[in-house]
Each structure stands twice: as structure tokens, then as C-alpha cells.
Enzyme design. Structure first.
Site, PDB file in Angstrom:
ATOM      1  N   ASP A   1     -12.373  13.538   9.061  1.00 27.92           N
ATOM      2  CA  ASP A   1     -11.396  14.523   8.614  1.00 27.92           C
ATOM      3  C   ASP A   1     -11.320  14.460   7.098  1.00 27.92           C
ATOM      4  O   ASP A   1     -11.461  13.386   6.506  1.00 27.92           O
ATOM      5  CB  ASP A   1     -10.026  14.236   9.225  1.00 27.92           C
TER       6      ASP A   1
ATOM      7  N   ASP B   1     -11.582  21.311  13.559  1.00 27.19           N
ATOM      8  CA  ASP B   1     -10.166  21.393  13.940  1.00 27.19           C
ATOM      9  C   ASP B   1      -9.606  22.777  13.620  1.00 27.19           C
ATOM     10  O   ASP B   1      -8.810  23.335  14.390  1.00 27.19           O
ATOM     11  CB  ASP B   1      -9.344  20.331  13.202  1.00 27.19           C
TER      12      ASP B   1
END
Length: 186
Positions: free
Chosen positions: A147, A165
């Protein structure tokens, strides 16, 4: 012996015909129109974009390194062993369970994508599937998800996320709007 061989040949031939018919029924119309072909290329583009951005982050950032991008957005390298937004983020506890659940979800959404004729639903499923596959590839090849998008206001940070995401979130949001406000059935 020749009669037995001929009978086996007919059974094999019949089985091949059945498999072919099932395959044509399931996938025959999948790429016959420009919209579905466009969705396929969108899917490939999003998965590749997700993997390239993650490769850039892992190769050019140290873990937890943060670089300001905009006034409320940083690029920050973090890893995620759990579900979305770090839920169940424990490297040893849930990796196999998380991977199996994600694979089952991907399989179910792929089945829905093949079965549906609704264009908006196909688009949302394409977004969700591309995001799910992008993160699943991370889990398989790295053991964790990378991330790097860090959105914040003052000292309050939203959990870091990535392109995959974003695809899942946008796809799910459009899907819910389509179902709740446009009264579309799945």
C-alpha cells in the site's frame, strides 16, 4: 475389440462435444462485442498499472518512507498482511485463510461477470476483479500487499491503500448505487 474401441471413441467424442457446448455457452459471447473486449483491456490495464506502481514503490522507497505528493496526499510505503485497510493485519495468523477467501470471492465475481448482460454491472465487476487480482498477486508472490497512497487531513490519516484497493472501492460503490438507487438486480 474394434466395436469396443469404436464405442470408446464415440464416448470421448460425445464428451468433447458436451465440453465444447458448455464452453461456448459460458464464454462464447464474452468477447463477441466491442464493449466486452474493452472491459478485458481495461481489466488488463488496471492489473498492470497496479503491479507497476507497486513495483516502483517497493524498488524506490524504504519501508515506511513517505514523500509528499499533494497537500493532503503522501506516497508512503507500507505493507498489509490482512484484508482491506489493514483489518487482521498479522503476517503469521491469517495469510492462508485470507488468500483462500479472496480466491473464492474472485471466482464468484468472475462467475457473475460471465453470466450478466448488464453493462454497468459488467463494468463494476471488471473494476472489482482487477483490484482483487492485483492484491491477490501480491499475496501470492510477496506474501503481503503493498500500500502506498496515504490521504490525510492534519494528523488524521486514512489507512494507506493502492490502485487495486481503489478499483475495488469504486467498483463496489458504483455497484451499490446501481442496485440501491437504480433498482437493478444482480
Amino acid at each position: 475389440k474394434n466395436v469396443i474401441d469404436a464405442g470408446l471413441y464415440c464416448k470421448k467424442y460425445h464428451l468433447i462435444k458436451i465440453i465444447y457446448v458448455i464452453d461456448v455457452k459460458m464464454f462464447g459471447n464474452l468477447f463477441n462485442n466491442k464493449f466486452n473486449l474493452s472491459l478485458f483491456f481495461l481489466f488488463l490495464f488496471l492489473v498492470i498499472l497496479d503491479q507497476i506502481t507497486k513495483a516502483l514503490v517497493i524498488n524506490f522507497f524504504d519501508l515506511y518512507e513517505s514523500v509528499p505528493l499533494f497537500p493532503i496526499v503522501n506516497l508512503t510505503f507500507v505493507v498489509n498482511y490482512g484484508f482491506a485497510f489493514g483489518l487482521l493485519n498479522n503476517p503469521s495468523l491469517n495469510q492462508i485463510v485470507v488468500s483462500i477467501v479472496i480466491l473464492l470471492i474472485i471466482s464468484y465475481f468472475l462467475y457473475l461477470l460471465i453470466k450478466t448482460q448488464d453493462k454497468v454491472f459488467q463494468f463494476t465487476l471488471t473494476l472489482i476483479l482487477s483490484g482483487a487480482l492485483g492484491n491477490f498477486l501480491d499475496r501470492i508472490f510477496r506474501g503481503f500487499v503493498i500500500d502506498f497512497i496515504d490521504i490525510y487531513i492534519g494528523k488524521y490519516h486514512w489507512p494507506a491503500f493502492n490502485i487495486a484497493d481503489s478499483c475495488i472501492t469504486i467498483g463496489f460503490a458504483v455497484l451499490m448505487i446501481n442496485i440501491l438507487f437504480l433498482n437493478k438486480k444482480l
